[in-house]
Design an enzyme around this catalytic site. Structure first.
Site, PDB file in Angstrom:
ATOM      1  N   ASN A 182       0.850  -1.188   0.000  1.00  0.00           N
ATOM      2  CA  ASN A 182       0.000   0.000   0.000  1.00  0.00           C
ATOM      3  C   ASN A 182       0.890   1.243   0.000  1.00  0.00           C
ATOM      4  OD1 ASN A 182      -1.507   2.240   0.841  1.00  0.00           O
ATOM      5  ND2 ASN A 182      -2.654   1.135   2.398  1.00  0.00           N
ATOM      6  N   HIS A 217      -9.138   7.232  -2.066  1.00  0.00           N
ATOM      7  CA  HIS A 217      -9.198   6.632  -0.731  1.00  0.00           C
ATOM      8  C   HIS A 217     -10.422   5.722  -0.592  1.00  0.00           C
ATOM      9  CE1 HIS A 217      -6.921  10.437   0.738  1.00  0.00           C
ATOM     10  NE2 HIS A 217      -6.055   9.433   0.722  1.00  0.00           N
ATOM     11  N   ARG A 251      -2.438  -1.595  -3.628  1.00  0.00           N
ATOM     12  CA  ARG A 251      -3.298  -0.419  -3.706  1.00  0.00           C
ATOM     13  C   ARG A 251      -2.847   0.353  -4.946  1.00  0.00           C
ATOM     14  NH1 ARG A 251      -2.556   5.182  -0.573  1.00  0.00           N
ATOM     15  NH2 ARG A 251      -4.499   6.122  -1.214  1.00  0.00           N
ATOM     16  N   GLU A 260      -7.122  -0.565   4.977  1.00  0.00           N
ATOM     17  CA  GLU A 260      -7.113  -0.684   3.515  1.00  0.00           C
ATOM     18  C   GLU A 260      -6.503  -2.035   3.133  1.00  0.00           C
ATOM     19  OE1 GLU A 260      -4.794   2.926   3.489  1.00  0.00           O
ATOM     20  OE2 GLU A 260      -6.083   3.837   2.006  1.00  0.00           O
ATOM     21  N   ARG A 291      -0.327  19.032  -0.240  1.00  0.00           N
ATOM     22  CA  ARG A 291      -1.217  19.438  -1.340  1.00  0.00           C
ATOM     23  C   ARG A 291      -2.142  20.575  -0.897  1.00  0.00           C
ATOM     24  NH1 ARG A 291      -3.169  13.450  -2.444  1.00  0.00           N
ATOM     25  NH2 ARG A 291      -1.399  12.842  -1.158  1.00  0.00           N
TER      26      ARG A 291
HETATM   27  N1  LIG Z   1       0.156  11.044  16.647  1.00  0.00           N
HETATM   28  C1  LIG Z   1      -0.177  11.792  15.602  1.00  0.00           C
HETATM   29  N2  LIG Z   1      -0.774  13.000  15.755  1.00  0.00           N
HETATM   30  C2  LIG Z   1      -1.118  13.767  14.712  1.00  0.00           C
HETATM   31  N3  LIG Z   1      -0.914  13.406  13.437  1.00  0.00           N
HETATM   32  C3  LIG Z   1      -0.340  12.226  13.209  1.00  0.00           C
HETATM   33  C4  LIG Z   1       0.054  11.344  14.251  1.00  0.00           C
HETATM   34  N4  LIG Z   1       0.592  10.231  13.708  1.00  0.00           N
HETATM   35  C5  LIG Z   1       0.539  10.423  12.378  1.00  0.00           C
HETATM   36  N5  LIG Z   1      -0.002  11.605  12.074  1.00  0.00           N
HETATM   37  C6  LIG Z   1      -0.217  12.202  10.746  1.00  0.00           C
HETATM   38  O1  LIG Z   1      -0.577  11.198   9.826  1.00  0.00           O
HETATM   39  C7  LIG Z   1       0.122  11.413   8.603  1.00  0.00           C
HETATM   40  C8  LIG Z   1       0.285  10.104   7.881  1.00  0.00           C
HETATM   41  O2  LIG Z   1      -0.983   9.535   7.679  1.00  0.00           O
HETATM   42  P1  LIG Z   1      -1.170   8.218   6.829  1.00  0.00           P
HETATM   43  O3  LIG Z   1      -2.622   7.938   6.793  1.00  0.00           O
HETATM   44  O4  LIG Z   1      -0.297   7.166   7.372  1.00  0.00           O
HETATM   45  O5  LIG Z   1      -0.605   8.765   5.443  1.00  0.00           O
HETATM   46  P2  LIG Z   1      -0.398   8.184   3.983  1.00  0.00           P
HETATM   47  O6  LIG Z   1      -1.122   6.881   3.888  1.00  0.00           O
HETATM   48  O7  LIG Z   1      -0.972   9.255   3.136  1.00  0.00           O
HETATM   49  O8  LIG Z   1       1.081   8.044   3.791  1.00  0.00           O
HETATM   50  C9  LIG Z   1       1.429  12.056   9.017  1.00  0.00           C
HETATM   51  O9  LIG Z   1       1.952  12.864   7.993  1.00  0.00           O
HETATM   52  C10 LIG Z   1       1.012  12.878  10.195  1.00  0.00           C
HETATM   53  O10 LIG Z   1       0.624  14.158   9.742  1.00  0.00           O
HETATM   54  C1  LIG Z   2      -5.067   9.309  -2.814  1.00  0.00           C
HETATM   55  C2  LIG Z   2      -4.177   9.791  -1.722  1.00  0.00           C
HETATM   56  O1  LIG Z   2      -4.087  10.973  -1.504  1.00  0.00           O
HETATM   57  O2  LIG Z   2      -3.535   8.860  -1.006  1.00  0.00           O
HETATM   58  P1  LIG Z   2      -2.576   9.092   0.262  1.00  0.00           P
HETATM   59  O3  LIG Z   2      -3.393   9.735   1.304  1.00  0.00           O
HETATM   60  O4  LIG Z   2      -2.123   7.719   0.661  1.00  0.00           O
HETATM   61  O5  LIG Z   2      -1.464   9.981  -0.177  1.00  0.00           O
HETATM   62 MG   LIG Z   3      -2.866   6.280   3.107  1.00  0.00          MG
END
Ligand SMILES: Nc1ncnc2c1ncn2[C@@H]1O[C@H](COP(=O)(O)OP(=O)(O)O)[C@@H](O)[C@H]1O
Ligand SMILES: CC(=O)OP(=O)(O)O
Ligand SMILES: [Mg+2]
Length: 406
Positions: A7, A187, A98, A391, A248
């Site tokens: 993913n 998502h 994913r 996911e 973004r």
């Molecule tokens: N304890 C926390 N408190 C606040 N925000 C958090 C915490 N842990 C993670 N995050 C936020 O979650 C984000 C990552 O989310 P995630 O759903 O894993 O992202 P992605 O799948 O898009 O890579 C980090 O960039 C951070 O901003």
């Molecule tokens: C679609 C998308 O923004 O995915 P992610 O949150 O994992 O970056």
């Molecule tokens: Mg994600």
């Protein structure tokens, strides 16, 4: 059977290995026998790899310029070293990926062939942060397991494919529809899983619920879900639309782009880079895309970080309001993903705006470490839940189903 899931998100590469029965699919997500995570945003040029098994948890940092060697290094911890759970990689029977953008063509999960790979590559322009990373994962698995292994693509766009035209079509030129320029939404795997999980936690039929799922990760989107279907969402043609995100901008007046092109020499690539990689929390705060760093900066008195959070909350509330209007009412509000699951402050700030509806948060529950739990008071008119998005499990289920056809 052992199913590997890859993913790739915008800030991380999450991976896990499930060992499930070939004959019966469990109702609830089983614990993976191995989990691997790469955080690409740990520090510039340095990735953090975390690997977890029932017996071990290992974290290390590695310098990188290209992602694929780091992904291969992380995958190798399944059959090498202290986190070994396989005697050979060939024990993996299927790999689920994913894939963020499925375009017009792909609405259902599908076996990956060379044609599917070419389509994913072609769609990279519409999901520049994601589809390329998804393809790298597919190629890494192919290099390790050979071309004959079953690889399945599960698309972020699939769950939104049935959105009503009024929500899906942009009020631009009519021929945009023909050209595939409309709102796809993303998502989807997470929104769908969270809606199903919420119904199960509430002990209600999903068909009877009006839900808003708030997927707040590095990328962020909301979905309005009625009768178990997505009827509106905040992301659009690409994952850039809607909410303010880590790097973004989310929705901005398109005239700003025209202005920058006319007066500041911006071209397509420069705009793409600005809006996808240098905007959002990072752009406004100048500190980080990561909510944790933003909070620390606010505590240290950083005004730009405070402004970033204020905009983030303003936009989140506004879009919840928009989803609410599409649904015509609300039974459940769900928070998920990195920020949604871990930030009591963001959840409370979002909910505060809807107190007039009789939505009441249980402050103690919100401040704890809720997971798959109600955080509203018993008399709240809207149930508020925090759900750990899975996911990976949704992808594994589709992979298992397709494996029975091959
Ligand atoms: N304890 C926390 N408190 C606040 N925000 C958090 C915490 N842990 C993670 N995050 C936020 O979650 C984000 C990552 O989310 P995630 O759903 O894993 O992202 P992605 O799948 O898009 O890579 C980090 O960039 C951070 O901003
Ligand atoms: C679609 C998308 O923004 O995915 P992610 O949150 O994992 O970056
Ligand atoms: Mg994600």
């Amino acid at each position: 059977m052992k199913i590997l899931i890859l993913n790739a998100g915008s800030s991380s590469q999450k991976s896990c290995l499930y060992d499930i029965s070939r004959d019966v699919l469990p109702d609830d997500p089983p614990e993976p026998i191995w989990e691997g995570m790469i955080d690409w945003t740990h520090q510039a040029g340095i990735a953090e790899i975390q690997v977890k098994t029932v017996a071990q948890e290992v974290t290390k940092t590695v310098p990188y310029t290209d992602r694929p060697p780091v992904v291969e290094q992380m995958l190798a911890t399944m059959w090498q070293g202290e986190t070994q759970v396989l005697s050979t990689p060939s024990e993996i029977e299927a790999v689920g990926h994913r894939v963020v953008h499925g375009g017009r063509k792909y609405h259902d999960s599908i076996r990956i062939t060379s044609e599917v790979k070419a389509a994913i590559a072609q769609l990279s322009e519409l999901a520049p942060v994601h589809n390329a990373a998804n393809l790298e994962g597919i190629e890494a698995a192919e290099a390790i397991l050979g071309e004959q292994v079953l690889q399945v693509a599960v698309f972020d766009t699939a769950f939104h494919a049935q959105m009503p035209d009024a929500a899906a079509i942009y009020p631009g030129a009519y021929d945009w529809i023909e050209k595939g320029i409309y709102r796809y939404g993303f998502h989807g795997t997470s929104h769908q899983y969270c809606a199903e999980r919420a119904a199960s936690l509430l002990g209600q039929d999903l068909q009877d619920l009006r839900l808003i799922t708030c997927h707040l990760g590095n990328g962020a989107s909301l979905a309005a879900i009625r009768n178990g279907r997505s009827i509106d969402t905040t992301m659009g043609f690409t994952p850039l639309d809607g909410l303010m995100m880590g790097t973004r901008s989310g929705a901005v007046d398109p005239s700003i782009l025209i202005h920058l092109m006319r007066h500041e020499g911006y071209d397509a690539d420069k705009l793409d880079h600005l809006l996808n990689k240098q905007a959002g929390l990072l752009g406004i705060s100048g500190v980080s895309n990561d909510m944790r760093q933003i909070m620390k900066a606010i505590d240290a008195g950083n005004n730009r970080a405070k402004l970033a959070i204020d905009i983030y909350i303003h936009r989140l509330r506004a879009y919840i309001g928009s989803m609410l209007a599409s649904l015509g009412g609300l039974d459940g509000l769900i928070f998920t993903a990195g920020v949604g699951e871990n930030s009591p402050l963001i959840r409370a700030a979002a909910c505060e705006a809807f107190a007039f509806l009789g939505l009441k948060l249980d402050e103690e529950k919100n401040a704890g470490r809720p997971r798959d739990q109600l955080i509203s008071t018993p008399d709240s008119t809207v149930k508020v839940l925090v759900i750990h998005t899975q996911e990976d499990w949704t992808i594994a289920r589709d992979c298992w189903k397709l494996s029975r056809l091959h």
